[in-house]
Motif scaffolding. Structure first.
Motif, PDB file in Angstrom:
ATOM      1  N   ARG A  42       0.824  -1.205   0.000  1.00 53.18           N
ATOM      2  CA  ARG A  42       0.000   0.000   0.000  1.00 53.18           C
ATOM      3  C   ARG A  42       0.862   1.261   0.000  1.00 53.18           C
ATOM      4  NH1 ARG A  42      -5.444  -0.404   1.076  1.00 53.18           N
ATOM      5  NH2 ARG A  42      -5.352   1.767   0.373  1.00 53.18           N
ATOM      6  N   LEU A  86       2.031   1.736  -3.418  1.00 53.99           N
ATOM      7  CA  LEU A  86       0.909   2.163  -4.255  1.00 53.99           C
ATOM      8  C   LEU A  86       0.668   3.664  -4.131  1.00 53.99           C
ATOM      9  CD1 LEU A  86      -1.308   1.203  -6.167  1.00 53.99           C
ATOM     10  CD2 LEU A  86      -2.762   0.800  -4.171  1.00 53.99           C
ATOM     11  N   VAL A  87       0.833   4.205  -2.932  1.00 48.37           N
ATOM     12  CA  VAL A  87       0.681   5.648  -2.738  1.00 48.37           C
ATOM     13  C   VAL A  87       1.683   6.407  -3.602  1.00 48.37           C
ATOM     14  CG1 VAL A  87       0.932   7.522  -1.062  1.00 48.37           C
ATOM     15  CG2 VAL A  87      -0.293   5.438  -0.423  1.00 48.37           C
ATOM     16  N   ILE A 112       0.685   6.049  -7.395  1.00 47.52           N
ATOM     17  CA  ILE A 112      -0.470   6.876  -7.747  1.00 47.52           C
ATOM     18  C   ILE A 112      -0.074   8.342  -7.872  1.00 47.52           C
ATOM     19  CG2 ILE A 112      -2.687   7.726  -6.876  1.00 47.52           C
ATOM     20  CD1 ILE A 112      -3.182   4.965  -5.717  1.00 47.52           C
ATOM     21  N   SER A 116       2.233   0.044 -14.170  1.00 52.50           N
ATOM     22  CA  SER A 116       1.253   0.865 -14.888  1.00 52.50           C
ATOM     23  C   SER A 116      -0.165   0.396 -14.594  1.00 52.50           C
ATOM     24  CB  SER A 116       1.519   0.811 -16.392  1.00 52.50           C
ATOM     25  OG  SER A 116       2.771   1.389 -16.706  1.00 52.50           O
ATOM     26  N   LYS A 169      -1.232   1.921 -11.430  1.00 47.53           N
ATOM     27  CA  LYS A 169      -1.557   3.336 -11.633  1.00 47.53           C
ATOM     28  C   LYS A 169      -2.910   3.489 -12.324  1.00 47.53           C
ATOM     29  CE  LYS A 169      -1.020   7.814 -12.390  1.00 47.53           C
ATOM     30  NZ  LYS A 169      -1.051   8.835 -11.314  1.00 47.53           N
ATOM     31  N   ASN A 224      -5.424   1.562 -12.298  1.00 46.63           N
ATOM     32  CA  ASN A 224      -6.528   1.193 -11.418  1.00 46.63           C
ATOM     33  C   ASN A 224      -7.020   2.361 -10.578  1.00 46.63           C
ATOM     34  OD1 ASN A 224      -6.798  -1.459 -12.195  1.00 46.63           O
ATOM     35  ND2 ASN A 224      -5.457  -2.267 -10.614  1.00 46.63           N
ATOM     36  N   SER A 225      -6.192   3.375 -10.416  1.00 42.32           N
ATOM     37  CA  SER A 225      -6.563   4.531  -9.597  1.00 42.32           C
ATOM     38  C   SER A 225      -7.104   5.692 -10.426  1.00 42.32           C
ATOM     39  CB  SER A 225      -5.342   5.013  -8.803  1.00 42.32           C
ATOM     40  OG  SER A 225      -4.367   5.586  -9.671  1.00 42.32           O
ATOM     41  N   MET A 226      -7.058   5.569 -11.750  1.00 46.14           N
ATOM     42  CA  MET A 226      -7.457   6.673 -12.625  1.00 46.14           C
ATOM     43  C   MET A 226      -8.931   6.582 -12.988  1.00 46.14           C
ATOM     44  SD  MET A 226      -4.075   6.633 -15.103  1.00 46.14           S
ATOM     45  CE  MET A 226      -4.845   7.719 -16.319  1.00 46.14           C
ATOM     46  N   GLN A 232     -10.322  -3.398  -6.489  1.00 45.40           N
ATOM     47  CA  GLN A 232      -9.895  -2.534  -7.583  1.00 45.40           C
ATOM     48  C   GLN A 232     -10.382  -3.065  -8.928  1.00 45.40           C
ATOM     49  OE1 GLN A 232      -7.876   0.529  -7.392  1.00 45.40           O
ATOM     50  NE2 GLN A 232      -8.876   0.256  -5.424  1.00 45.40           N
TER      51      GLN A 232
END
Length: 226
Positions: free
Chosen positions: A35, A38-39, A42, A105, A108, A110-112, A184
């Protein structure tokens, strides 16, 4: 009496954590690091994430000789004498780099927001899929671990959100990471089927005229046909 009093004052000696407890602690530490990474991912632009993934893939190519030899053997099977040894070695190295780039990627993407993700994707054959789904015929997408395969779970609802969508996945070893990744993957409405639980529900979705994506190069188990 003295021994009993000592037990009351000091209590019993603390038991060392069991093997299962140590595994849970290790899983939590891995999840925490995941995590935290992941921060960072992102927060970076997509291009920087891709470059970072390529660099980490290069490090993996250097540090994992067994997997490097495995990839080289697979390339030899695929190309035989069509390419030189130098070309095969370069292809293996690029494979590791692209694997790292696509892995990061995917995290990344998954957060967009979905419209931003869709703007990065070019498609072919979408009209054919629309024709089958709107006629009530089920569709099976036979996918492979090439490119950014995590993108499929995110992008399919953008094009085919009117139909039931699903994918078959393999559960990850870390329960916390598995739960997070499943959330996600399913955030846009794609239903996930654990392959270890059989295909009854997946078949039911297909019979209802839905679409399912299957990574065809996964091991199907000892009872599989592939």
């Amino acid at each position: 009496m003295i021994a009993g009093a000592r037990r009351q004052i000091y209590g019993a000696a603390a038991k060392p954590p069991s093997g299962r407890g140590l595994i849970c602690m290790a899983d939590f530490c891995v999840y925490f690091l995941y995590r935290a990474a992941l921060v960072l991912i992102i927060a970076l632009p997509l291009g920087a994430v891709f470059a970072l993934g390529e660099f980490l893939g290069f490090l993996a190519w250097m540090a994992l000789p067994n997997y490097r030899r495995l990839a080289r053997r697979n390339v030899q099977i695929a190309f035989g004498d069509e390419t030189t040894g130098t070309q095969k070695g370069r292809l293996v190295r690029r494979h590791f780099q692209r694997l790292g780039a696509n892995l990061l990627s995917g995290m990344k993407l998954n957060s967009m927001p979905l419209p931003e993700v869709a703007a990065l994707v070019a498609t072919e054959g979408v009209d054919d899929v629309h024709r089958h789904l709107r006629a009530g015929r089920p569709v099976v997408l036979a996918l492979s671990h090439l490119g950014n395969w995590e993108l499929f779970a995110q992008i399919l609802p953008h094009y085919f959100g009117y139909a039931p969508l699903s994918t078959v996945y393999q559960k990850l070893g870390n329960r916390r990471i598995d739960d997070f990744v499943r959330q996600q993957r399913a955030r846009f409405g794609v239903e996930l089927f654990d392959r270890s639980e059989g295909f009854k529900e997946a078949i039911g979705l297909l019979r209802s005229g839905g679409m399912i994506g299957i990574l065809s190069d996964q091991h199907a188990g000892d009872h599989g046909l592939w």
